[in-house]
Every structure is written in C-alpha cells, then in structure tokens.
Design a protein around this motif. Sequence first.
Motif, mmCIF file in Angstrom:
data_model
loop_
_atom_site.group_PDB
_atom_site.id
_atom_site.type_symbol
_atom_site.label_atom_id
_atom_site.label_comp_id
_atom_site.label_asym_id
_atom_site.label_seq_id
_atom_site.Cartn_x
_atom_site.Cartn_y
_atom_site.Cartn_z
ATOM 1 N N TYR A 123 -30.289 -34.589 7.832
ATOM 2 C CA TYR A 123 -29.223 -33.799 8.430
ATOM 3 C C TYR A 123 -29.729 -32.396 8.728
ATOM 4 C CZ TYR A 123 -28.938 -31.813 3.734
ATOM 5 O OH TYR A 123 -29.248 -31.188 2.556
ATOM 6 N N LYS A 174 -23.364 -37.869 0.259
ATOM 7 C CA LYS A 174 -24.666 -37.910 -0.430
ATOM 8 C C LYS A 174 -24.751 -38.960 -1.527
ATOM 9 C CE LYS A 174 -23.982 -33.560 -3.127
ATOM 10 N NZ LYS A 174 -22.517 -33.514 -3.026
ATOM 11 N N ASP A 178 -30.216 -41.862 -1.720
ATOM 12 C CA ASP A 178 -31.045 -41.432 -2.846
ATOM 13 C C ASP A 178 -31.587 -40.036 -2.641
ATOM 14 O OD1 ASP A 178 -31.010 -43.981 -4.327
ATOM 15 O OD2 ASP A 178 -31.961 -44.731 -2.503
ATOM 16 N N LEU A 179 -31.810 -39.705 -1.388
ATOM 17 C CA LEU A 179 -32.419 -38.427 -1.074
ATOM 18 C C LEU A 179 -31.861 -37.949 0.267
ATOM 19 C CD1 LEU A 179 -34.729 -36.900 -2.549
ATOM 20 C CD2 LEU A 179 -36.299 -37.903 -0.886
ATOM 21 N N CYS A 180 -31.364 -36.708 0.285
ATOM 22 C CA CYS A 180 -30.869 -36.148 1.546
ATOM 23 C C CYS A 180 -31.779 -34.989 1.938
ATOM 24 C CB CYS A 180 -29.433 -35.661 1.390
ATOM 25 S SG CYS A 180 -28.303 -36.940 0.822
ATOM 26 N N ILE A 181 -32.233 -35.008 3.167
ATOM 27 C CA ILE A 181 -33.248 -34.048 3.615
ATOM 28 C C ILE A 181 -32.684 -33.178 4.732
ATOM 29 C CG2 ILE A 181 -35.549 -33.819 4.633
ATOM 30 C CD1 ILE A 181 -36.133 -36.642 3.445
ATOM 31 N N ASN A 182 -32.688 -31.876 4.503
ATOM 32 C CA ASN A 182 -32.174 -30.906 5.475
ATOM 33 C C ASN A 182 -33.308 -30.492 6.409
ATOM 34 O OD1 ASN A 182 -30.997 -28.764 6.798
ATOM 35 N ND2 ASN A 182 -30.102 -27.853 4.952
ATOM 36 N N THR A 183 -33.159 -30.748 7.701
ATOM 37 C CA THR A 183 -34.229 -30.428 8.651
ATOM 38 C C THR A 183 -33.937 -29.179 9.481
ATOM 39 O OG1 THR A 183 -33.244 -31.973 10.226
ATOM 40 C CG2 THR A 183 -35.044 -32.811 8.872
ATOM 41 N N ARG B 119 -34.320 -25.070 -2.060
ATOM 42 C CA ARG B 119 -33.036 -25.240 -2.735
ATOM 43 C C ARG B 119 -32.759 -26.721 -2.991
ATOM 44 N NH1 ARG B 119 -29.840 -22.916 2.102
ATOM 45 N NH2 ARG B 119 -31.300 -24.419 2.996
ATOM 46 N N TYR B 177 -28.383 -26.850 0.871
ATOM 47 C CA TYR B 177 -29.571 -27.197 0.107
ATOM 48 C C TYR B 177 -30.619 -27.827 1.033
ATOM 49 C CZ TYR B 177 -25.939 -26.539 -3.316
ATOM 50 O OH TYR B 177 -24.897 -25.999 -4.026
ATOM 51 N N ASP B 178 -31.869 -27.714 0.650
ATOM 52 C CA ASP B 178 -32.933 -28.306 1.448
ATOM 53 C C ASP B 178 -33.136 -29.776 1.122
ATOM 54 O OD1 ASP B 178 -33.842 -25.833 2.775
ATOM 55 O OD2 ASP B 178 -34.233 -25.215 0.715
ATOM 56 N N LEU B 179 -32.864 -30.107 -0.132
ATOM 57 C CA LEU B 179 -33.114 -31.472 -0.595
ATOM 58 C C LEU B 179 -32.072 -31.803 -1.657
ATOM 59 C CD1 LEU B 179 -35.493 -33.400 0.087
ATOM 60 C CD2 LEU B 179 -36.565 -32.637 -2.033
ATOM 61 N N CYS B 180 -31.384 -32.928 -1.478
ATOM 62 C CA CYS B 180 -30.407 -33.364 -2.480
ATOM 63 C C CYS B 180 -30.934 -34.648 -3.122
ATOM 64 C CB CYS B 180 -29.055 -33.621 -1.838
ATOM 65 S SG CYS B 180 -28.409 -32.178 -0.966
#
Lengths: 200, 200
Positions: A123, A174, A178-183, B119, B177-180
Amino acid sequence: MGRIITIGREFGSGGRELGRRLAEELQIEYYDRELLTEIAKHTSLAEEYIRNVVERQPHSLLPITIGRSFTYVDDYAFKQAQAVYQAQSKIIRELAEKSDCVIIGRCADYILQDKKPLRLFVYADMDSRVRRCMERRSPGESQTEKEMKKQIQTVDKNRARYYEFYTGLKWGDKLNYDLCINTTDVVIKEIVPAIAKMLG
Amino acid sequence: MGRIITIGREFGSGGRELGRRLAEELQIEYYDRELLTEIAKHTSLAEEYIRNVVERQPHSLLPITIGRSFTYVDDYAFKQAQAVYQAQSKIIRELAEKSDCVIIGRCADYILQDKKPLRLFVYADMDSRVRRCMERRSPGESQTEKEMKKQIQTVDKNRARYYEFYTGLKWGDKLNYDLCINTTDVVIKEIVPAIAKMLG
C-alpha cells in the motif's frame, strides 16, 4: 519449506512490480495476467472476457449477505462470475501445488489458506500512488492527476468488493495479511532485495 | 545510514520482545522502560509517577480537538502530562542522535519523523494475544481469559488515545508505518533473524 507468496495491493502502490521482482529475486514462478490465460485455456472462455468479469464485482446490485448464499440467486451474469471464480481457484491451487510462486491478487491468499502462504499487502499514500500512475501512463493516456485519483479509487473499490464478496473478509485489513509494506516514496527495485533476504 | 527503528505494538502482540531481540540481533541500543528512567533523571520526577501518567491519556475528559489547542486548557494534570511528554520527546531525540536504536512506543515514530526512522507496527489477532498474555502471567496474577481480553482492550484503547492525542494520527493505521508485522501464531524468536536480515 514451500514458498507460496500472495500479494494484495492497492492500485498504484507498485505491488505488482514488487511481486514480479520478488519472484525474479527468489527465482520462483510469478502469476497475474498469465493466470488468466491459463484459466481461459481451461474454461474455453476468451481471456479478455474473463478479465472484464474478474475485474468487476460479481454482481453490482447483489448485497454481499445474499450473494454468499448462491442458491437464492438466479442470475446469468452472477453464475458466469461464479464459474470464472471457481475455474480460477482451481488453477491457483494447481499452480501452487506445482511449484513455489508469487501470485498477485485474485483472492489467492484466501484460496490457498490451507497451504499457509505468506500473505503480503502492498500500500501507499494517495499522492504517491497518483505520482506512480502518472509516470506509468502509456503514450496514449492523458488523464489529469485528478482523473487518475478517481480511477485509483474506483479500481480499489472494485478490488475491495471482489475480495469481500468471495472471502467475507475486509480487503486491506492488516489482520488478513502477514506483512504489510508501505511503498510511499519508495523505489520498489531498491526494497525488493531486502524483502527477498527476509523470505529467502 | 543510521538505523532508527520505532515500534508501535498492540498489547500482547509480542512487539516489545520483537524489538528487544531485533536490537540484540542488530547490535544496536534498545529503549522502553529505560527511556523512562532517563526521563526521570532529567525531570526529577519519580519514575513510577511518570509511567502512570504516560500510560494514561493526557486528560481523560478532554476532547481531542480541544486538547490539541493547549491555550484553551488550564488544568494541572494536563500540564503535567504535557511536561512529561515534552521531556520524553527531548530524551528520545537525544538518544536517537547518539546512536542507532530501537524505541518501543512513546510516539517515537512521530517525534523522530525528521530522521525518517523505520516505523514498524506489530499486531496479532485477539486469540493469539490473549494466549500470549496468559502464558506470561506472573505467578501472582490469576486473570481469566475473559479478564485478560478486557485488559488488552483497555491498554490498547489508552495507547490509541495517547498516540492520537500527541500526533493527530490514528494509532495502528498502516499508513503511519513502513512495515506492519502480524505475529498471530508466530514465535517471535523465530522471525527476528529474518526481519534483522531485511534491515541489516
């Protein structure tokens, strides 16, 4: 351990590029449109037709609560969408059985839940997504930033509906990943090796 | 590149353990309670007192919209909380200046935004968090699962209020956050090396 990676992504977040590069880096298979081609072969439906059906929600007027009880519905378009979804699910399961892979969208996280795939969600904030989409316009496209934003919102709304219809879960929540990645402000190419290292 | 890692976390998600182990693995500093000790030294306030103030929202009856305009408020407890927050922010900035580190909670992601920290947000589903908390009860504690769930909800509500009060942002919203990282059914110790590899 088998590595099945599913990727949900907001439109314009670069999630598809991230998936493609990740598959390259990990040297595993990658599926998105290719998957639809496979479906087309199996169902004898034209690829373009399926893509249209799949990209839209199954039936725009059907409330989700009713939509999930198929027996109450007698609607040609709906049944068609169901058939496509079933065929697609079958293919996704076959592909995941065959080898490690990255699968983009298509509720693959849900369809493959018994295989415990690593479920990523990619996201970014709206400005960053608009910027990414503007940079990637084809020569023929001439949307303004405002139009692009609207297009992004529409695509995401359809993705959310599609996902929620077939899984009963909230797209982008979320807890479903398992893992959310902010781009946001991220060059996809630069973060992929780090993600691959983590998964490798 | 300096590595400042901030970790927001749901109560019971194992976020603090993840942070501690990550700092160990990366061989960088780690701060949570220690940070409060530092604050206590600087402000001459007792550590226990500060911990109590910090864990609660600044003023329980104060609407956030008014609360953010300090001039409208004349309240001793509120001013105290403000003083603690300011002192804490100062310490966090000093610590981040001094060396690479992992900082748990305390709005560090927001306070250090000009340093572009990485973050992280650590979360898990409720069942998994209750289980984790039950396993870690001290010998003196005897909460039931139901009571534990309630306690988790209360702590998280306070964290959300605290975070939103001082940052104006929604606690746990993935865009902040950058990574959840989802720790449902995950053994923290086992995933830390992979995360460290990514960040290393």
